[in-house]
Design an enzyme around this catalytic site. Structure first.
Site, PDB file in Angstrom:
ATOM      1  N   ARG A 186       0.867  -1.210   0.000  1.00 22.91           N
ATOM      2  CA  ARG A 186       0.000   0.000   0.000  1.00 22.91           C
ATOM      3  C   ARG A 186       0.897   1.251   0.000  1.00 22.91           C
ATOM      4  NH1 ARG A 186      -1.063   1.826   4.749  1.00 22.91           N
ATOM      5  NH2 ARG A 186      -1.533  -0.191   5.698  1.00 22.91           N
ATOM      6  N   ASP A 229     -10.536  18.889 -12.955  1.00 29.01           N
ATOM      7  CA  ASP A 229     -10.823  17.499 -13.335  1.00 29.01           C
ATOM      8  C   ASP A 229     -10.804  17.452 -14.867  1.00 29.01           C
ATOM      9  OD1 ASP A 229     -13.329  15.041 -12.352  1.00 29.01           O
ATOM     10  OD2 ASP A 229     -12.031  15.101 -14.125  1.00 29.01           O
ATOM     11  N   LYS A 273     -11.730   6.291 -17.350  1.00 32.99           N
ATOM     12  CA  LYS A 273     -12.274   6.752 -18.631  1.00 32.99           C
ATOM     13  C   LYS A 273     -11.248   6.679 -19.751  1.00 32.99           C
ATOM     14  CE  LYS A 273     -15.689   7.550 -15.946  1.00 32.99           C
ATOM     15  NZ  LYS A 273     -16.392   6.365 -15.470  1.00 32.99           N
ATOM     16  N   TYR A 303     -19.589  15.881 -12.586  1.00 32.11           N
ATOM     17  CA  TYR A 303     -20.066  14.496 -12.524  1.00 32.11           C
ATOM     18  C   TYR A 303     -20.997  14.314 -11.318  1.00 32.11           C
ATOM     19  CZ  TYR A 303     -19.919   9.547 -11.293  1.00 32.11           C
ATOM     20  OH  TYR A 303     -20.272   8.270 -10.906  1.00 32.11           O
TER      21      TYR A 303
HETATM   22  C1  LIG Z   1     -18.948   7.223 -14.232  1.00 31.31           C
HETATM   23  C2  LIG Z   1     -18.932   8.458 -14.735  1.00 31.31           C
HETATM   24  N1  LIG Z   1     -18.073   9.400 -14.341  1.00 31.31           N
HETATM   25  C3  LIG Z   1     -17.037   9.216 -13.404  1.00 31.31           C
HETATM   26  C4  LIG Z   1     -16.220  10.469 -13.173  1.00 31.31           C
HETATM   27  C5  LIG Z   1     -15.458  10.590 -12.001  1.00 31.31           C
HETATM   28  C6  LIG Z   1     -15.408   9.477 -10.957  1.00 31.31           C
HETATM   29  O1  LIG Z   1     -14.531   8.499 -11.422  1.00 31.31           O
HETATM   30  P1  LIG Z   1     -14.629   6.969 -10.907  1.00 31.31           P
HETATM   31  O2  LIG Z   1     -13.368   6.330 -11.469  1.00 31.31           O
HETATM   32  O3  LIG Z   1     -15.899   6.407 -11.516  1.00 31.31           O
HETATM   33  O4  LIG Z   1     -14.644   7.002  -9.399  1.00 31.31           O
HETATM   34  C7  LIG Z   1     -14.723  11.752 -11.792  1.00 31.31           C
HETATM   35  N2  LIG Z   1     -14.726  12.786 -12.687  1.00 31.31           N
HETATM   36  C8  LIG Z   1     -15.475  12.694 -13.827  1.00 31.31           C
HETATM   37  C9  LIG Z   1     -15.484  13.847 -14.784  1.00 31.31           C
HETATM   38  C10 LIG Z   1     -16.233  11.530 -14.107  1.00 31.31           C
HETATM   39  O5  LIG Z   1     -16.962  11.476 -15.244  1.00 31.31           O
HETATM   40  C11 LIG Z   1     -19.876   8.889 -15.801  1.00 31.31           C
HETATM   41  O6  LIG Z   1     -19.985  10.133 -15.999  1.00 31.31           O
HETATM   42  O7  LIG Z   1     -20.496   8.022 -16.453  1.00 31.31           O
END
Ligand SMILES: C=C(NCc1c(COP(=O)(O)O)cnc(C)c1O)C(=O)O
Length: 397
Positions: free
Chosen positions: A62, A188, A213, A114
């Site tokens: 970790r 972000d 993503k 998001y």
């Molecule tokens: C799951 C989706 N979004 C996750 C997301 C997140 C969160 O990421 P995660 O890896 O899903 O925890 C953060 N910032 C943005 C701009 C995002 O789009 C979606 O928009 O379908």
């Protein structure tokens, strides 16, 4: 191979050498005992010590992992950044970054973000007596007029999820730092990645990703990441990464490190296909033409986009005239599913799916209604994607 008709005259230039860095940064074979060209997956959770506390750089999985380290080195290099840290998810990265706030601190966030981030801010962060103000950052005075003595962080996405508003990163940074240089600006950058946009170069203190993503781009890893140039922030965030335990697995790090090698060509193809879809929707009778949300010349913040980004990804949002459920159920190549940025094309209804946790009155104010469709345009054959959309649009009537 920028698609024809795409205004590249005064676009931010694409960085030369990005692909070379993606393939070689952090990957030196000489760092491994057998000079492996492809980095090994180190799964050991613990390391033998020469004596109590006397290690060869690693003591516990970790706290540090060789496979994670080379991914973080590569991510920092692609951002022209000094330090990168990876986490178990994008929201894990969000949790760690907002841990920089102390009780009573105030954060200003863009209003269109998001849904899960909004939920974290409203349901988790607020429980720690942090206060949050959501503002439309298209008007930068909305940011500066909400700065208070306890404001410690400004958080934005651009383009925003799902309305694809383009926020002037440099404009926000300059206005905020003029008011209080201590305020941390977080961008972000999930929707564009460092290939199309580099927020650190525009003055941001931290750039954050849902690596899940585009960066991983294969819809088979959940991961988050941050990159910063600030030693002070890196030290605190690295402490939180270990102490809070929100770390990714070595196997996921290996998968993402491999995906990054094709990031450039995937983003170029996402842009080519996304632009074709946006242009197709712009002229379609089943679509409310004034509301194609993509970085076309008709986009209200197109000039800002040209100034700060060298392209746009496959994210397209639009308002449908017909029945959204009929449209989504009629799609055959686009899959009805949450998430984005993978090689497969996805379609979703944010009001019911990814942004259902946003309070209804806020969704209404933003325009996240049952007619708003969000597409993540993938890498399939362009003509097949257009044909699929055409038949589904007609089925929605
Ligand atoms: C799951 C989706 N979004 C996750 C997301 C997140 C969160 O990421 P995660 O890896 O899903 O925890 C953060 N910032 C943005 C701009 C995002 O789009 C979606 O928009 O379908």
């Amino acid at each position: 191979n920028v698609p024809n008709g795409y205004n590249i005259c005064n676009r931010m230039p694409v960085e030369e050498g990005f692909a070379t860095k993606a393939i070689h940064a952090g990957q030196d074979p000489l760092q491994w005992s057998h000079w492996e060209v492809v980095p090994p997956i180190v799964t050991s959770t613990t390391y033998r010590q020469d004596g109590p506390g006397v290690t060869r750089g690693y003591d516990y999985g970790r706290s540090g992992n060789p496979t994670r380290n080379i991914l973080e080195t590569c991510l920092a290099s692609l951002e022209n950044g000094k330090y990168a840290l990876t986490f178990a998810s994008g929201l894990g990265a969000t949790t760690v970054v907002t841990s920089l706030l102390n009780a009573g601190d105030h954060i200003i966030s863009g209003d269109d973000i998001y849904g899960g981030t909004n939920r974290f801010f409203q349901k988790c962060l607020c429980r720690q007596s942090n206060t949050i103000t959501f503002v439309d950052m298209l008007d930068i005075s909305n940011v500066t007029s909400n700065i208070k003595s306890n404001t410690k962080m400004v958080w934005l996405e651009t383009p925003t999820n799902p309305l694809l508003k383009v926020i002037d990163i440099q404009g926000v940074v300059q206005a905020v730092k003029e008011k209080n240089p201590e305020i941390i600006v977080v961008v972000d950058n999930t929707f564009l990645t460092s290939y199309f946009q580099k927020p650190l170069n525009l003055g941001a203190d931290i750039v954050l990703y849902s690596v899940t993503k585009y960066i991983n781009g294969h819809s088979d890893v959940i991961m988050g990441a941050i990159i910063t140039n600030r030693n002070d922030l890196r030290e605190r965030l690295a402490f939180f990464q270990n102490a809070m335990g929100i770390t990714p697995s070595p196997i996921d790090c290996f998968l993402v490190n491999r995906s990054i090698k094709t990031l450039k060509i995937r983003m170029q193809q996402h842009m080519e296909n996304g632009l074709a879809v946006a242009r197709f929707l712009e002229s379609h009778s089943c679509v409310d033409k004034n509301n194609i949300l993509y970085n076309l010349p008709s986009h209200p913040q197109h000039e800002i986009a040209l100034k700060q980004a060298s392209g746009h990804s496959g994210m397209v949002s639009f308002y449908l005239k017909g029945d959204s459920n009929k449209f989504l159920k009629a799609l055959k190549i686009f899959t009805l599913a949450e998430s984005l940025g993978g090689y497969e094309s996805l379609a979703e209804l944010p009001s019911v799916m990814t942004h259902a946790s946003v309070p209804e009155e806020d969704r209404k104010k933003l325009g996240i209604n049952d007619q708003l469709i969000r597409l993540s345009v993938g890498l399939e054959t362009k003509e097949d994607l257009l044909a699929d959309l055409d038949q589904a649009l007609k089925a929605s009537l």
